[in-house]
Design a protein around this motif. Sequence first.
Motif, short mmCIF file in Angstrom:
data_model
loop_
_atom_site.label_atom_id
_atom_site.label_comp_id
_atom_site.label_asym_id
_atom_site.label_seq_id
_atom_site.Cartn_x
_atom_site.Cartn_y
_atom_site.Cartn_z
N LEU A 160 35.93 1.10 -0.86
CA LEU A 160 34.91 0.97 0.17
C LEU A 160 34.97 -0.40 0.84
CD1 LEU A 160 31.92 2.59 -1.76
CD2 LEU A 160 33.56 3.70 -0.23
N TYR A 161 35.49 -1.38 0.12
CA TYR A 161 35.60 -2.73 0.67
C TYR A 161 36.97 -2.98 1.31
CZ TYR A 161 36.17 -7.82 0.67
OH TYR A 161 36.45 -9.11 1.03
N VAL A 162 38.02 -2.52 0.64
CA VAL A 162 39.38 -2.84 1.08
C VAL A 162 39.82 -1.96 2.24
CG1 VAL A 162 41.82 -2.87 0.37
CG2 VAL A 162 40.05 -3.72 -1.17
N ASN A 163 39.56 -0.66 2.14
CA ASN A 163 40.08 0.28 3.14
C ASN A 163 39.12 1.46 3.31
OD1 ASN A 163 41.77 1.59 4.95
ND2 ASN A 163 43.16 2.38 3.38
N PRO A 164 37.93 1.20 3.86
CA PRO A 164 36.94 2.28 4.00
C PRO A 164 37.43 3.39 4.90
CG PRO A 164 36.25 0.33 5.22
CD PRO A 164 37.44 -0.08 4.43
N LYS A 165 37.16 4.62 4.49
CA LYS A 165 37.54 5.80 5.28
C LYS A 165 36.34 6.72 5.44
CE LYS A 165 42.40 5.91 3.83
NZ LYS A 165 43.52 6.79 3.42
N ALA A 166 36.38 7.53 6.47
CA ALA A 166 35.29 8.46 6.72
C ALA A 166 35.19 9.48 5.59
CB ALA A 166 35.51 9.17 8.05
N ILE A 167 33.96 9.88 5.28
CA ILE A 167 33.74 10.90 4.25
C ILE A 167 34.25 12.24 4.76
CG2 ILE A 167 31.97 12.17 2.96
CD1 ILE A 167 30.28 9.65 3.00
N THR A 168 34.97 12.96 3.93
CA THR A 168 35.56 14.24 4.31
C THR A 168 34.69 15.40 3.84
OG1 THR A 168 36.84 14.45 2.27
CG2 THR A 168 37.85 13.22 4.09
N GLN A 169 34.94 16.57 4.40
CA GLN A 169 34.23 17.77 3.98
C GLN A 169 34.50 18.08 2.51
OE1 GLN A 169 35.37 20.88 6.79
NE2 GLN A 169 33.45 20.60 7.92
N PHE B 7 35.15 -1.15 -10.52
CA PHE B 7 36.01 -1.72 -9.49
C PHE B 7 36.86 -0.64 -8.81
CE2 PHE B 7 35.33 -5.69 -11.97
CZ PHE B 7 34.82 -6.45 -10.94
N TYR B 8 37.34 0.32 -9.58
CA TYR B 8 38.16 1.38 -8.99
C TYR B 8 37.35 2.24 -8.03
CZ TYR B 8 42.70 0.89 -11.21
OH TYR B 8 43.94 0.44 -11.55
N SER B 9 36.05 2.40 -8.30
CA SER B 9 35.23 3.24 -7.44
C SER B 9 34.73 2.49 -6.21
CB SER B 9 34.04 3.80 -8.21
OG SER B 9 33.24 2.76 -8.73
N LEU B 10 34.46 1.19 -6.33
CA LEU B 10 33.91 0.42 -5.22
C LEU B 10 34.97 -0.26 -4.35
CD1 LEU B 10 30.80 -1.27 -6.90
CD2 LEU B 10 30.91 0.84 -5.57
N ARG B 11 36.12 -0.59 -4.94
CA ARG B 11 37.13 -1.34 -4.21
C ARG B 11 37.58 -0.65 -2.91
NH1 ARG B 11 41.63 -1.68 -7.77
NH2 ARG B 11 40.45 -3.19 -9.00
#
Length: 322
Positions: free
Chosen positions: A175-184, A169-173
């Motif tokens: 991506l569902y709640v507040n997705p952000k762009a992948i950083t360098q 849940f800590y790793s997937l949440r």
Amino acid sequence: MGNRVTRRDFEWVYTEQPHTQRRKEILAKYPEIKTLMGPDPHLKWIVSGMVFVQFLACYLVKDLSWKWIFFWAYAFGGCINHSLTLAIHDISHNVAFGNKQAKWNRWFAVFANLPIGVPYSASFKKYHIDHHRYLGGDSLDVDIPTDFEGWFFCTPLRKLLWLFLQPLFYSLRPLYVNPKAITQMEIFNAFVQFSVDLIIYYLWGLKPIIYLIAGTILCMGLHPISGHFIAEHYMFLKGYETYSYYGPLNWLTFNVGYHMEHHDFPSIPGCRLPMVKKIAAEYYDNLPHHQSWIRVLWDFVFDDTIGPYSRVKRLCKLAKES
């Protein structure tokens, strides 16, 4: 006991988080606390030692039977890995090399990440700042469970399963709640992590990889140390959204139990948080706190008034990015 009611929603509040005002009051009364801010000169050496212990363990477990792989993953390696995630938590506040060497902290967090087995540090940094800035913020603080988690995991058996699945849940949440762009930095984190995983696999086979990853999953799930996940912000008493723990497991977790003090002063490294409590004792001694993380887990599972819904939520305005 007859009027105990299972929660059906979060505890919505319409006030700012309490840490900002308390920080101002404490600094006005005890300006010497500012001297506690800054890097911890010992952190990089402690973390480096832990990383190399885990690499040594990878060599030692390569010929063990599977039952002993999982035993040592839970009893030893996972404890180190969980501790390393909390070191990464400290490093995310730039306390390894200081604010002037922010990149060094990011790179060192990637190094601390290596025994964890999966890339973690860069994504954690990206979201953890929001946890402090928007504590309890709806759709901003991804530390708060989703409505589905609160609704479904409401019985003792389901809550036990939820604790076991916490790493998922800590790793997937986010991506569902507040997705952000992948950083360098996240790409760099993943490249370095998987490269080292491949080297370990080439040298010693699959068992050391399973030892590392299984330890991470098991000890961030149903394990005494993982009691801090519940202890920190779950509302065991109405009106209190952050709690400290002053017990012996702080020795293994970089004083993450001093969580009230940490949210008041996130730039102070964990090793100095007991000094904050000592200097400003009147601000902390009378606040509710936990005596045992194991008791926290027990109460979470078997107290029908506590569950994933037992969190404070507030609406927060997005701060302007500097």
